[in-house]
Design an enzyme around this catalytic site. Structure first.
Site: not given
Length: 258
Positions: A150, A168
């Site tokens: 991420k 997220d």
């Protein structure tokens, strides 16, 4: 006895099967291509130039900020890093500062002890392996301590302009809640979103979805009456079918609204 021509055909077929098996199945979305185009067209009108809300001055400080944002709010990270980045905006300056002083700067952030250790470790790796420069590939970025997929995707997008989707909590929630790209893991959702989002909207899609989740399609209770895609949305939780007026939001409304 099999004829040479039949044998040749059989061999060709066998060779082609592995290649075909490697092809990914088509992604099934609750939305048609036309609906997907319209969803992201509206997001593009609402926020023509969406920005990430983590403050940074260069790729290095962005890597640090994103790594620090795990299990923390962007506002909380910004508050801690403003002073930190004034004195340490390069890997070498961060190393010169030292782990103990880094801890002092970020002690208001959750898990600050471990994060300070990672900041020093990733700074050391950048100096030792990459000459103090932040690498531009995901494969290299994820070798940095405290940097996962991420974080790497955020850096690739915001620092280097490479279209990515960093899944997220907001994107994970929206992808499942509105049935845009349902999945059980961030990687599964990332893969689906990368394949269904219209190419012309892919670069900003990451920020549009995060901002939509943060300020409209909220975790506890989605504010459907403020949603510009309320008429298209296929969420079973939806409470309104009338889209909010499609107008460009001024920059100050990127943050919390009253």
């Amino acid at each position: 006895m099999t004829s040479p021509s039949k044998k040749s055909s059989t061999q060709t077929l066998k060779k082609s099967i592995p290649a075909a098996a490697k092809r990914k199945p088509a992604v099934r979305s609750a939305y048609s291509k036309a609906e997907l185009e319209e969803i992201f067209r509206r997001f593009s009108v609402q926020r023509p130039e969406p920005k990430g809300e983590l403050e940074h001055v260069n790729p290095f400080t962005l890597v640090v900020a994103v790594a620090l944002s795990a299990q923390a709010t962007d506002a909380g990270v910004n508050k801690a890093t403003r002073a930190l980045f004034k004195v340490a905006d390069t890997p070498q300056k961060m190393l010169d500062l030292g782990e103990e002083k880094v801890r002092d700067y970020i002690k208001t952030i959750g898990l600050y002890r471990n994060k300070a250790k990672n900041v020093i470790a990733l700074s050391q790796r950048l100096v030792d392996v990459y000459g103090g420069e932040v690498p531009k590939t995901r494969e290299e970025l994820v070798t940095l301590p405290g940097v996962g997929r991420k974080t790497a995707n955020v850096v690739l997008s915001m620092a280097f302009g490479i279209p990515t989707i960093a899944v997220d909590t907001h994107i994970f929630r929206i992808a499942n809640r509105i049935r845009l790209a349902p999945g059980k893991t961030p990687d599964e959702i990332e893969d689906k979103l990368m394949r269904i989002i219209p190419k012309q909207y892919l670069f900003h899609a990451h920020h549009w979805l995060i901002l939509h989740g943060r300020y409209c399609c909220k975790a506890r209770k989605p504010e459907c009456e403020r949603c510009v895609i309320a008429d298209i949305c296929k969420s079973p939780e939806k409470t309104c079918d009338v889209p909010a007026p499609l107008v460009e939001l001024p920059p100050q409304l990127f943050g919390p609204t009253p």
